[in-house]
Every structure is written in C-alpha cells, then in structure tokens.
Design an enzyme around this catalytic site. Structure first.
Site, short mmCIF file in Angstrom:
data_model
loop_
_atom_site.label_atom_id
_atom_site.label_comp_id
_atom_site.label_asym_id
_atom_site.label_seq_id
_atom_site.Cartn_x
_atom_site.Cartn_y
_atom_site.Cartn_z
N ASP A 159 19.91 -32.40 5.19
CA ASP A 159 19.70 -32.82 3.80
C ASP A 159 18.24 -32.96 3.40
OD1 ASP A 159 20.83 -33.73 1.21
OD2 ASP A 159 19.60 -35.46 1.71
N HIS A 186 23.46 -29.95 1.89
CA HIS A 186 22.68 -30.03 0.65
C HIS A 186 22.75 -28.62 0.07
CE1 HIS A 186 18.84 -31.00 -1.67
NE2 HIS A 186 18.90 -29.70 -1.75
N ASP A 312 22.34 -41.22 -2.52
CA ASP A 312 21.17 -40.37 -2.26
C ASP A 312 19.89 -41.19 -2.51
OD1 ASP A 312 19.50 -38.30 -1.59
OD2 ASP A 312 20.01 -37.03 -3.32
ZN ZN Z 1 20.15 -33.58 -0.67
#
Ligand code: ZN
Length: 431
Positions: A159, A186, A312
C-alpha cells in the site's frame, strides 16, 4: 495497590450494547474480569468490582481499523506508534493494521518485531503489522510471507503503491493462498494516474489540474479479480473510490470469490468539490471522486458489497502539505474522525447502526483473522463507549495525532467517544 478497575475488572452498566458479531442490540450490562468479557445481560457487580455507568451511551466493540499508516519506523516526525495509538483510542479504535510503507519497509521479521515491541511499549491499542508483498515495495521480488506471518503479520500489501506487474501479483496470490493470507491491493495503474493529482472531470478541468481517471482504479481491480479467480486466493481492495470498482467486486462476490473491499470516510462523505479551494488536505490517493461515484460507494455500503470502513490514516507534516496542490503529499489523518463521520451513514439511512459498527469491528477483524471486534463472552474486553447524539466540531488543532492534515476541519459531526477500554482498562477517558 491497584484498584480492580486498573486490573481490568469492571461492570459496565446500563448502556445500549451493540455487538454486531453476536447480533445483539439491547440495553444490557457487561461484566469484565481480568480484562476478559465474562457476561452480558442484567448483572450485579461482584463484591469489590468497579462500576462504570453507561447510561445514555452506546457500548460497542473497540473499533478495528484495517488501514493505518503509523509512520514508525522512519517517519516519526509525522507520527509514531505511541502518538498514533493515542489518536486511535481517542477515536475508539483499539486494533489497527499498520501498513508497511515505513523506513525500513515491513518486509522483514525484524521490522515486524520492532513494531510490535513499540506498540506494546505504548500500551494503548493493538497494532497488527501488514507485511509488504514485495521486497522494499519495489514490485519485483516477493517477501518471505511465511516468516512474516510467523513474526506477527496479519495480511500483505504494498500500500502506497500498487502491485502493477500481473505476474508478480499472480505469484503473490498463489503464495499467500498457501497460508490463507489476505492480499490487500492499492489499486492504481501508474501509467493512467501519470502526473494527475485529483479526480479527472469537470472540476479538474476548471481548476486546470491534471486528473486521475476512474479507470486508474478500475482496470487494476478488474485484472486482480481475474487473478483472484485464477488463484482462488483471498483478495481485498483498499480504499475503493469508484462505482466501477464496487460493481466489479459485487460481481466477483456473486461468483463466490473470496474478495472484499473497504472504503474510507472521506471517500463516502466528500467529493472532488472539496478541492475547489486548492486545499491540500483534500489531496489523497485515490482522489476524492465525483458525486456519482460517491453515491455508488454509498450503495455499495448499503448492499453489503463494501463490508469495511477503514481510515487510511495517513499523517503528513505541514512541510509536505503546505505546497502547491500537485506537489503536496497524498493523504489525510482519520483515526479521530472515523466514528462520527461514519455515523452519518446511520443518520442518513444508508446503514443500520449495527451494520455500520460491523464495518469497523467484526468485519475487518474476520478478514485479518484476529479475535477482536466482538463483545463475545471469553473475548478480550476491548470496548468503546460513545454518545450517539453529542454534537461537536472537528478542530485540527485538537487532534492527538502528531499531524493535523484532516479534511474534516470545521465539520459539524455527531457522536462522541467517551471512554475506550483495552482489555478492560480505560485507555481513553473523554468524559
Ligand atoms: Zn493506498
């Protein structure tokens, strides 16, 4: 001498206990002994047991946030595990999955051990490291997933970056499947994102900023879903932002593939209109999309296609944010606004309170394979008490996070965390 309270024994009395994992939503008491949930129902406090009144409050499992950037090791000026843990418990989050884009990258068991040690030292919240899929997040060579799992990793992701090479992704899925491990993508095609810095559409044209098309996300999700079918592996899309990706996941789930996705509070509550003032706290990856995509995401939540809400949480210092829009860092903090912004879904009739809390507790816990996000008897007493009705205004300066890059500054929200307990001990007191 420790009081029983400090030892993790307490009777939480008279709250509205909402425990989606066990289908419970009722006024009840909750007895915690030695950090473990002993009983739920109409209860009396055993002799010497502390009592905590939950009158007028919701009593729910401590929240599980499966997408957090804690920045330690390597970027402690943005956040560290202790400050991130303080922010977490202030937001009712007691378990979080820490993404591996640290310095060094979490691609080696020694880094996993370091993170776990720092989390233990902070002692406020549980931290579950996510291991890198590829060494150094370089997208080429797979990490030693077995060793990383042994060391304490709960899933794998690069990610911050996508795994772009299809062959690498296929091998990663095959390798992860041997362990039943979850791959978190991602989803972004770098050649379509190119130098884009916001959603491609009317507003990017108006602002004269290079745009990122919806397809930057959807083509990667489409490809990955085919690979997930090929490899029969467990696949999860991080921070889904487009109706097209949600639809693709829906079709895959209809075909019984073990695929899932999460959405962030900013993607379901804001659109690219937030960029109109060139505010860099509205800059993130993926970008805020248009109203059509936002509504598609809401529908995905309502229909149970999107089963997880994750922040996030991406702390950045001022130096990296106070730049020209296109040069500013991507990302916003989110741990302290997760609950109240998500509760807007309940007030707007998108989800029931139980479903909304499930998306932040038992659902992500199941995906990560961790025994949390539930108030079941015999489980660790990770609990959040919150006032569903209390209104407050988000103020970036008041955040516990080291970084103040929230996109919700000034937003009037409803729902406030009053107390957070980890294994029965109060780790946040907002009363
Ligand atoms: Zn991400």
């Amino acid at each position: 001498m420790n009081s029983p309270f400090e030892l993790g024994s307490v009777l939480i009395k008279g709250g509205r206990v909402v425990d989606p994992a066990n289908g419970l939503d009722a006024t009840a008491d909750l007895l915690v002994l030695d950090g473990v949930i002993q009983a739920v129902g109409r209860l009396e406090a055993p002799a010497g047991c502390a009592v905590l009144s939950a009158d007028g409050l919701v009593v729910a499992p401590g929240l599980v946030d499966m997408h957090v950037h804690l920045r330690e090791p390597g970027y402690e000026y943005k956040e560290d595990i202790a400050s991130g843990s303080r922010a977490a418990v202030a937001g009712g989050v007691t378990s979080m999955a820490a993404m591996p884009n640290t310095q060094p990258v979490t691609d080696d068991p020694s880094v996993v051990g370091y993170i776990l040690e720092r989390a233990r030292a902070a002692g406020l919240a549980r931290v579950f490291p996510v291991g890198a899929i590829t060494k150094g997040l370089q997208g080429q060579f797979l990490t030693e997933m077995g060793l990383l799992l042994q060391a304490g990793c709960v899933a794998f992701s690069d990610d911050g970056r996508p795994v772009t090479d299809s062959g690498v992704m296929r091998r990663a899925m095959e390798y992860a499947r041997m362990f039943g491990a979850l791959i978190i993508q991602h989803a972004e095609e770098p050649s379509l994102t190119a130098n884009g810095c916001m959603n491609e559409g009317l507003i990017s044209s108006r602002l004269g900023l290079p745009g990122i098309p919806v397809e930057s996300e959807s083509v990667v999700v489409d490809r990955d879903l085919r690979l997930a079918a090929l490899t029969a592996s467990r696949y999860h899309v991080a921070h889904v932002s487009t109706g097209d990706a949600v639809q693709a996941v829906a079709q895959a789930r209809n075909r019984q593939l073990a695929v899932s996705c999460e959405v962030t509070p900013h993607h379901f509550s804001l659109t690219d209109e937030a960029v109109l003032g060139y505010d860099t706290d509205a800059k993130m990856s993926p970008p805020l999309r248009n109203e059509r995509d936002r509504l598609a995401v809401l529908e995905g939540l309502a229909r149970g296609i999107i089963t997880v809400i994750a922040t996030d949480h991406a702390p950045h210092d001022e130096e990296n944010k106070r730049l020209e829009f296109c040069h500013a860092a991507n990302g916003v903090v989110g741990l302290e606004t997760l609950l109240p912004v998500s509760l807007e879904l309940v007030r707007d009739g998108v989800m029931t309170l139980a479903d909304c809390l499930a998306a932040m507790s038992c659902n992500p816990a199941r995906l990560l394979g961790i025994p949390h996000g539930t108030l079941g008897v015999g489980q660790a007493a990770d609990i959040v008490l919150f006032d569903l009705e209390e209104s407050w205004t988000v103020d970036a300066r008041q955040l516990r996070s080291k970084s103040k890059n929230t996109c919700f500054h000034g937003r009037r929200v409803k729902g406030r965390v009053k107390r957070t307990l980890l294994a029965g001990k109060v780790v946040y007191d907002g009363v």
